[in-house]
Motif scaffolding. Structure first.
Motif, PDB file in Angstrom:
ATOM      1  N   GLU A  24      -2.896 -28.926 -29.750  1.00  0.00           N
ATOM      2  CA  GLU A  24      -2.380 -28.850 -31.044  1.00  0.00           C
ATOM      3  C   GLU A  24      -2.858 -27.575 -31.985  1.00  0.00           C
ATOM      4  O   GLU A  24      -4.126 -27.208 -31.774  1.00  0.00           O
ATOM      5  CB  GLU A  24      -2.666 -30.215 -31.767  1.00  0.00           C
ATOM      6  N   GLY A  25      -2.065 -26.713 -32.529  1.00  0.00           N
ATOM      7  CA  GLY A  25      -2.496 -25.567 -33.125  1.00  0.00           C
ATOM      8  C   GLY A  25      -2.256 -24.336 -32.247  1.00  0.00           C
ATOM      9  O   GLY A  25      -2.368 -23.201 -32.628  1.00  0.00           O
ATOM     10  N   ALA A  26      -2.214 -24.322 -31.053  1.00  0.00           N
ATOM     11  CA  ALA A  26      -2.021 -23.192 -30.192  1.00  0.00           C
ATOM     12  C   ALA A  26      -0.675 -22.834 -30.029  1.00  0.00           C
ATOM     13  O   ALA A  26       0.487 -23.600 -30.072  1.00  0.00           O
ATOM     14  CB  ALA A  26      -2.807 -23.446 -28.577  1.00  0.00           C
ATOM     15  N   ASP A  27      -0.530 -21.505 -29.860  1.00  0.00           N
ATOM     16  CA  ASP A  27       0.721 -20.803 -29.452  1.00  0.00           C
ATOM     17  C   ASP A  27       0.956 -20.340 -28.356  1.00  0.00           C
ATOM     18  O   ASP A  27       0.250 -19.165 -27.880  1.00  0.00           O
ATOM     19  CB  ASP A  27       0.828 -19.869 -30.833  1.00  0.00           C
ATOM     20  N   PRO A  28       1.686 -20.676 -27.530  1.00  0.00           N
ATOM     21  CA  PRO A  28       2.069 -20.281 -26.113  1.00  0.00           C
ATOM     22  C   PRO A  28       2.285 -18.835 -25.879  1.00  0.00           C
ATOM     23  O   PRO A  28       2.527 -18.196 -25.151  1.00  0.00           O
ATOM     24  CB  PRO A  28       2.754 -21.286 -25.255  1.00  0.00           C
ATOM     25  N   GLU A  29       3.098 -18.529 -27.169  1.00  0.00           N
ATOM     26  CA  GLU A  29       3.776 -17.262 -27.370  1.00  0.00           C
ATOM     27  C   GLU A  29       2.711 -16.187 -27.560  1.00  0.00           C
ATOM     28  O   GLU A  29       3.046 -14.832 -27.568  1.00  0.00           O
ATOM     29  CB  GLU A  29       4.786 -17.195 -28.278  1.00  0.00           C
ATOM     30  N   THR A  30       1.410 -16.277 -27.894  1.00  0.00           N
ATOM     31  CA  THR A  30       0.570 -15.426 -28.299  1.00  0.00           C
ATOM     32  C   THR A  30      -0.820 -15.854 -27.772  1.00  0.00           C
ATOM     33  O   THR A  30      -1.615 -14.939 -27.483  1.00  0.00           O
ATOM     34  CB  THR A  30       0.212 -15.258 -29.867  1.00  0.00           C
ATOM     35  N   ASP A  31      -1.202 -16.866 -26.980  1.00  0.00           N
ATOM     36  CA  ASP A  31      -2.383 -17.171 -26.202  1.00  0.00           C
ATOM     37  C   ASP A  31      -2.243 -16.876 -24.706  1.00  0.00           C
ATOM     38  O   ASP A  31      -1.618 -17.419 -23.923  1.00  0.00           O
ATOM     39  CB  ASP A  31      -2.337 -18.722 -26.438  1.00  0.00           C
ATOM     40  N   PRO A  32      -3.122 -15.812 -24.223  1.00  0.00           N
ATOM     41  CA  PRO A  32      -2.884 -15.332 -22.940  1.00  0.00           C
ATOM     42  C   PRO A  32      -3.514 -16.421 -21.949  1.00  0.00           C
ATOM     43  O   PRO A  32      -3.266 -16.323 -20.742  1.00  0.00           O
ATOM     44  CB  PRO A  32      -3.823 -13.948 -22.898  1.00  0.00           C
ATOM     45  N   PHE A  33      -4.231 -17.377 -22.437  1.00  0.00           N
ATOM     46  CA  PHE A  33      -4.830 -18.419 -21.497  1.00  0.00           C
ATOM     47  C   PHE A  33      -3.736 -19.496 -21.337  1.00  0.00           C
ATOM     48  O   PHE A  33      -3.891 -20.099 -20.315  1.00  0.00           O
ATOM     49  CB  PHE A  33      -5.980 -19.071 -22.057  1.00  0.00           C
ATOM     50  N   LEU A  34      -2.719 -19.480 -22.219  1.00  0.00           N
ATOM     51  CA  LEU A  34      -1.519 -20.442 -22.004  1.00  0.00           C
ATOM     52  C   LEU A  34      -0.399 -19.612 -21.332  1.00  0.00           C
ATOM     53  O   LEU A  34       0.273 -20.468 -20.511  1.00  0.00           O
ATOM     54  CB  LEU A  34      -0.822 -20.928 -23.381  1.00  0.00           C
ATOM     55  N   SER A  35      -0.400 -18.403 -21.368  1.00  0.00           N
ATOM     56  CA  SER A  35       0.953 -17.809 -20.875  1.00  0.00           C
ATOM     57  C   SER A  35       0.129 -16.093 -20.549  1.00  0.00           C
ATOM     58  O   SER A  35       0.208 -15.613 -21.378  1.00  0.00           O
ATOM     59  CB  SER A  35       1.951 -17.472 -21.728  1.00  0.00           C
ATOM     60  N   PRO A  36       0.024 -15.901 -19.232  1.00  0.00           N
ATOM     61  CA  PRO A  36      -0.575 -14.434 -18.905  1.00  0.00           C
ATOM     62  C   PRO A  36       0.416 -13.429 -19.326  1.00  0.00           C
ATOM     63  O   PRO A  36      -0.036 -12.305 -19.331  1.00  0.00           O
ATOM     64  CB  PRO A  36      -0.779 -14.739 -17.286  1.00  0.00           C
ATOM     65  N   CYS A  37       1.794 -13.837 -19.506  1.00  0.00           N
ATOM     66  CA  CYS A  37       2.551 -12.786 -19.775  1.00  0.00           C
ATOM     67  C   CYS A  37       2.384 -11.968 -21.210  1.00  0.00           C
ATOM     68  O   CYS A  37       2.784 -11.102 -21.404  1.00  0.00           O
ATOM     69  CB  CYS A  37       4.107 -13.297 -20.019  1.00  0.00           C
ATOM     70  N   VAL A  38       1.511 -12.887 -22.075  1.00  0.00           N
ATOM     71  CA  VAL A  38       1.131 -12.245 -23.172  1.00  0.00           C
ATOM     72  C   VAL A  38      -0.440 -11.652 -23.302  1.00  0.00           C
ATOM     73  O   VAL A  38      -0.815 -11.270 -24.260  1.00  0.00           O
ATOM     74  CB  VAL A  38       1.405 -13.160 -24.403  1.00  0.00           C
ATOM     75  N   ALA A  39      -0.568 -11.600 -22.270  1.00  0.00           N
ATOM     76  CA  ALA A  39      -2.341 -11.208 -22.013  1.00  0.00           C
ATOM     77  C   ALA A  39      -2.317  -9.646 -22.430  1.00  0.00           C
ATOM     78  O   ALA A  39      -1.330  -8.951 -22.232  1.00  0.00           O
ATOM     79  CB  ALA A  39      -2.745 -11.255 -20.691  1.00  0.00           C
ATOM     80  N   PHE A  40      -3.350  -9.192 -23.012  1.00  0.00           N
ATOM     81  CA  PHE A  40      -3.842  -7.735 -23.365  1.00  0.00           C
ATOM     82  C   PHE A  40      -3.916  -7.345 -21.912  1.00  0.00           C
ATOM     83  O   PHE A  40      -4.208  -7.538 -21.029  1.00  0.00           O
ATOM     84  CB  PHE A  40      -5.147  -7.715 -24.107  1.00  0.00           C
ATOM     85  N   ASP A  41      -3.410  -5.938 -21.875  1.00  0.00           N
ATOM     86  CA  ASP A  41      -3.592  -4.739 -20.975  1.00  0.00           C
ATOM     87  C   ASP A  41      -4.839  -4.677 -20.190  1.00  0.00           C
ATOM     88  O   ASP A  41      -5.039  -4.935 -18.946  1.00  0.00           O
ATOM     89  CB  ASP A  41      -3.035  -3.461 -21.071  1.00  0.00           C
ATOM     90  N   SER A  42      -5.887  -4.830 -20.979  1.00  0.00           N
ATOM     91  CA  SER A  42      -7.398  -4.785 -20.540  1.00  0.00           C
ATOM     92  C   SER A  42      -7.491  -6.267 -19.786  1.00  0.00           C
ATOM     93  O   SER A  42      -8.381  -6.053 -18.928  1.00  0.00           O
ATOM     94  CB  SER A  42      -8.184  -4.831 -21.592  1.00  0.00           C
ATOM     95  N   MET A  43      -6.662  -7.285 -19.873  1.00  0.00           N
ATOM     96  CA  MET A  43      -7.012  -8.529 -19.204  1.00  0.00           C
ATOM     97  C   MET A  43      -6.664  -8.472 -17.884  1.00  0.00           C
ATOM     98  O   MET A  43      -7.016  -8.666 -16.925  1.00  0.00           O
ATOM     99  CB  MET A  43      -6.634  -9.836 -19.982  1.00  0.00           C
TER     100      MET A  43
END
Length: 138
Positions: A24-43
């Motif tokens: 609850e409260g997490a956003d899969p469109e911005t959380d790289p731990f839920l979706s690696p597609c949105v991970a920072f390049d450094s990650m």
């Protein structure tokens, strides 16, 4: 559009999984731990080699292709995606009844074994795979 009707992962199941998986409260469109597609390049730059096998009928196949594309844009050459024709989401679970799934599982197993037999970063010692797991050789 055929993947929209995946027999093993229909949209209703995806929606239920999202409700169960995403806190609850997490956003899969911005959380790289839920979706690696949105991970920072450094990650992404710090990930180990990546090999993805995905069925062509998997409704999530676009995410797999996009993820490897992002890795390649960073200059990564140790990543790949294999699109297995006419296979749905979770097709690797069908290795006992599908020759294509069994073949892909063998390819993945070989890739993992080869990766585990390579040198450990920062040393010249190979990695040995034993019943206890991967170990540095003395």
């Amino acid at each position: 559009l055929l993947s929209f009707f995946d027999p093993l992962l229909p949209v209703s199941v995806v929606e239920t999984c999202l409700k169960s998986y995403v806190p609850e409260g997490a956003d899969p469109e911005t959380d790289p731990f839920l979706s690696p597609c949105v991970a920072f390049d450094s990650m992404l730059a710090n990930l180990p080699p990546v090999s993805i096998s995905v069925g062509s009928l998997d409704p999530l196949s676009d995410d797999s292709v996009y993820f490897v594309h992002r890795l390649r844009k960073l200059g990564r050459t140790d990543c790949s995606v294999r699109l297995v024709e006419a296979m749905p989401h979770g097709f690797l679970n069908m290795a006992q009844v599908s020759p294509d799934a069994k073949s892909e599982l063998n390819i993945i197993s070989k890739w993992i074994a080869e990766y585990l037999q390579t040198s450990v970063p920062g040393t010249d010692k190979p990695t040995e795979v034993t019943e206890k797991g991967a170990q540095n050789c003395p």
